[in-house]
Design a protein around this motif. Structure first.
Motif, mmCIF file in Angstrom:
data_model
loop_
_atom_site.group_PDB
_atom_site.id
_atom_site.type_symbol
_atom_site.label_atom_id
_atom_site.label_comp_id
_atom_site.label_asym_id
_atom_site.label_seq_id
_atom_site.Cartn_x
_atom_site.Cartn_y
_atom_site.Cartn_z
ATOM 1 N N SER A 189 24.713 40.089 23.723
ATOM 2 C CA SER A 189 25.078 39.374 22.504
ATOM 3 C C SER A 189 25.941 38.147 22.772
ATOM 4 N N GLY A 190 26.179 37.832 24.045
ATOM 5 C CA GLY A 190 26.964 36.640 24.354
ATOM 6 C C GLY A 190 27.775 36.804 25.626
ATOM 7 N N SER A 191 28.666 35.878 25.843
ATOM 8 C CA SER A 191 29.530 35.931 27.023
ATOM 9 C C SER A 191 30.807 35.173 26.717
ATOM 10 N N THR A 192 31.819 35.408 27.527
ATOM 11 C CA THR A 192 33.079 34.698 27.356
ATOM 12 C C THR A 192 33.721 34.472 28.716
ATOM 13 N N LYS A 193 34.527 33.459 28.811
ATOM 14 C CA LYS A 193 35.187 33.141 30.072
ATOM 15 C C LYS A 193 36.310 34.133 30.334
ATOM 16 N N ALA A 194 36.346 34.659 31.544
ATOM 17 C CA ALA A 194 37.373 35.637 31.895
ATOM 18 C C ALA A 194 38.743 34.977 32.006
ATOM 19 N N ARG A 195 39.764 35.704 31.598
ATOM 20 C CA ARG A 195 41.134 35.207 31.747
ATOM 21 C C ARG A 195 41.598 35.389 33.181
ATOM 22 N N PRO A 196 42.346 34.435 33.721
ATOM 23 C CA PRO A 196 42.934 34.661 35.055
ATOM 24 C C PRO A 196 43.881 35.850 35.009
ATOM 25 N N LEU A 197 43.886 36.642 36.061
ATOM 26 C CA LEU A 197 44.744 37.821 36.098
ATOM 27 C C LEU A 197 46.216 37.440 36.007
ATOM 28 N N ASP A 198 46.543 36.251 36.517
ATOM 29 C CA ASP A 198 47.930 35.797 36.469
ATOM 30 C C ASP A 198 48.419 35.585 35.046
ATOM 31 N N SER A 199 47.483 35.398 34.099
ATOM 32 C CA SER A 199 47.883 35.158 32.708
ATOM 33 C C SER A 199 48.203 36.455 31.972
ATOM 34 N N VAL A 200 47.920 37.603 32.606
ATOM 35 C CA VAL A 200 48.227 38.903 31.996
ATOM 36 C C VAL A 200 49.673 39.268 32.338
ATOM 37 N N ILE A 201 50.505 39.343 31.315
ATOM 38 C CA ILE A 201 51.932 39.594 31.511
ATOM 39 C C ILE A 201 52.189 41.098 31.533
ATOM 40 N N LEU A 202 52.438 41.611 32.732
ATOM 41 C CA LEU A 202 52.765 43.019 32.932
ATOM 42 C C LEU A 202 53.755 43.117 34.085
ATOM 43 N N PRO A 203 54.536 44.188 34.124
ATOM 44 C CA PRO A 203 55.377 44.410 35.316
ATOM 45 C C PRO A 203 54.492 44.440 36.552
ATOM 46 N N ALA A 204 54.941 43.826 37.627
ATOM 47 C CA ALA A 204 54.130 43.674 38.835
ATOM 48 C C ALA A 204 53.607 45.014 39.342
ATOM 49 N N LYS A 205 54.443 46.041 39.306
ATOM 50 C CA LYS A 205 54.032 47.349 39.810
ATOM 51 C C LYS A 205 52.928 47.957 38.955
ATOM 52 N N THR A 206 53.050 47.810 37.619
ATOM 53 C CA THR A 206 52.040 48.336 36.701
ATOM 54 C C THR A 206 50.714 47.610 36.886
ATOM 55 N N LYS A 207 50.774 46.285 36.983
ATOM 56 C CA LYS A 207 49.551 45.498 37.154
ATOM 57 C C LYS A 207 48.842 45.864 38.456
ATOM 58 N N GLN A 208 49.605 45.997 39.524
ATOM 59 C CA GLN A 208 49.017 46.332 40.824
ATOM 60 C C GLN A 208 48.367 47.710 40.787
ATOM 61 N N HIS A 209 49.010 48.642 40.090
ATOM 62 C CA HIS A 209 48.454 49.998 39.981
ATOM 63 C C HIS A 209 47.118 49.977 39.246
ATOM 64 N N ILE A 210 47.034 49.213 38.149
ATOM 65 C CA ILE A 210 45.795 49.137 37.358
ATOM 66 C C ILE A 210 44.687 48.472 38.166
ATOM 67 N N VAL A 211 45.008 47.344 38.820
ATOM 68 C CA VAL A 211 44.007 46.620 39.602
ATOM 69 C C VAL A 211 43.490 47.484 40.748
ATOM 70 N N SER A 212 44.384 48.188 41.421
ATOM 71 C CA SER A 212 43.970 49.051 42.537
ATOM 72 C C SER A 212 43.081 50.186 42.049
ATOM 73 N N ASP A 213 43.429 50.744 40.891
ATOM 74 C CA ASP A 213 42.645 51.849 40.349
ATOM 75 C C ASP A 213 41.239 51.377 39.971
ATOM 76 N N ILE A 214 41.133 50.211 39.347
ATOM 77 C CA ILE A 214 39.818 49.674 38.970
ATOM 78 C C ILE A 214 38.995 49.368 40.213
ATOM 79 N N GLY A 216 51.784 43.569 19.013
ATOM 80 C CA GLY A 216 52.186 42.295 19.603
ATOM 81 C C GLY A 216 52.680 42.397 21.021
ATOM 82 N N ALA A 217 52.586 43.589 21.632
ATOM 83 C CA ALA A 217 53.097 43.772 22.980
ATOM 84 C C ALA A 217 52.131 43.279 24.051
ATOM 85 N N GLY A 218 50.913 42.902 23.655
ATOM 86 C CA GLY A 218 49.962 42.383 24.618
ATOM 87 C C GLY A 218 49.007 43.405 25.183
ATOM 88 N N LYS A 219 48.771 44.475 24.432
ATOM 89 C CA LYS A 219 47.870 45.527 24.933
ATOM 90 C C LYS A 219 46.490 44.978 25.220
#
Length: 228
Positions: free
Chosen positions: A170-195, A225-228
């Motif tokens: 049904s369409g496509s969209t441009k992916a956001r850079p990972l750097d634009s996702v505001i999360l604690p560094a440890k949390t972000k790394q855990h999610i990226v590693s798990d994926i 508004g927390a950025g989920k």
């Protein structure tokens, strides 16, 4: 498959076959396949035939903004166009990716039927070949594979078509850079590693070996508004 196509269907216009044999006597010596309008292949074939066939009848499709940038990968003139052409009703010839030629009939079948939206006509494609069916089915398989290819930096969006029981692009969209996702560094790394671990070939094989459905879900919680 041919036995399924040529069954008795008293409610349809053609009772003993998927097309009016009197209209196409030259094709009766060939083999053919039917692709109904509720098949995933149907829109893919209409686009391919409009682009690589000898069609003189076309149907216009209006694209949304995300689809227009990818509407025609070969033609600079088409980039950004909001219009795509599909094969219209009628008979024409087309070629597959290997240069094999086919005759195709795009037709309506039966009387209009009322739906929850409007009256619709059943449509199908009949593809004739005097070659082997394996070549034709390989081409159809390739069409599906190409439609499911991904592009780096682009997220493909699919909507589930409950009537036809498949996921339709049904369409496509441009992916956001990972750097634009505001999360604690440890949390972000855990999610990226798990994926990354989940998408690896080793993990896919593990799921398959143990009979586990290959899917993964994430639940994000927090105040609005927390950025989920």
């Amino acid at each position: 498959r041919i036995e399924e196509i040529c069954t008795h269907q008293p409610t349809m216009m053609f009772n003993d076959c998927s097309f009016a044999t009197a209209d196409y006597p030259d094709q009766l010596s060939k083999k053919w396949v039917e692709v109904s309008s509720d098949s995933k292949l149907y829109p893919l074939l209409l686009k391919h035939i409009a682009k690589y066939g000898e069609a003189k009848s076309f149907a216009v499709e209006v694209l949304d903004g995300s689809q227009s940038r990818r509407s025609c990968g070969d033609c600079e003139k088409c980039k950004g166009s909001r219009i795509a052409l599909n094969m219209g009703l009628g008979t024409t010839t087309f070629k597959d990716f290997e240069g094999n030629s086919y005759v195709v009939v795009h037709q309506t079948k039966g009387k209009p039927v009322g739906t929850e939206c409007s009256a619709v006509e059943f449509k199908n494609l009949i593809i004739f070949t005097d070659g082997c069916m394996e070549v034709l089915t390989a081409f159809l398989s390739r069409l599906v594979e190409l439609s499911e290819l991904t592009e780096k930096g682009i997220i493909s969006i699919f909507s589930f078509n409950s009537r036809c029981n498949y996921w339709r692009s049904s369409g496509s969209t441009k992916a956001r850079p990972l750097d634009s996702v505001i999360l604690p560094a440890k949390t972000k790394q855990h999610i990226v590693s798990d994926i990354s671990s989940f998408l690896s070939d080793e993990m896919r094989d593990f799921y398959q070996l143990h009979g586990i459905p290959y899917r993964r879900s994430y639940l994000f919680y927090g105040v609005p508004g927390a950025g989920k």
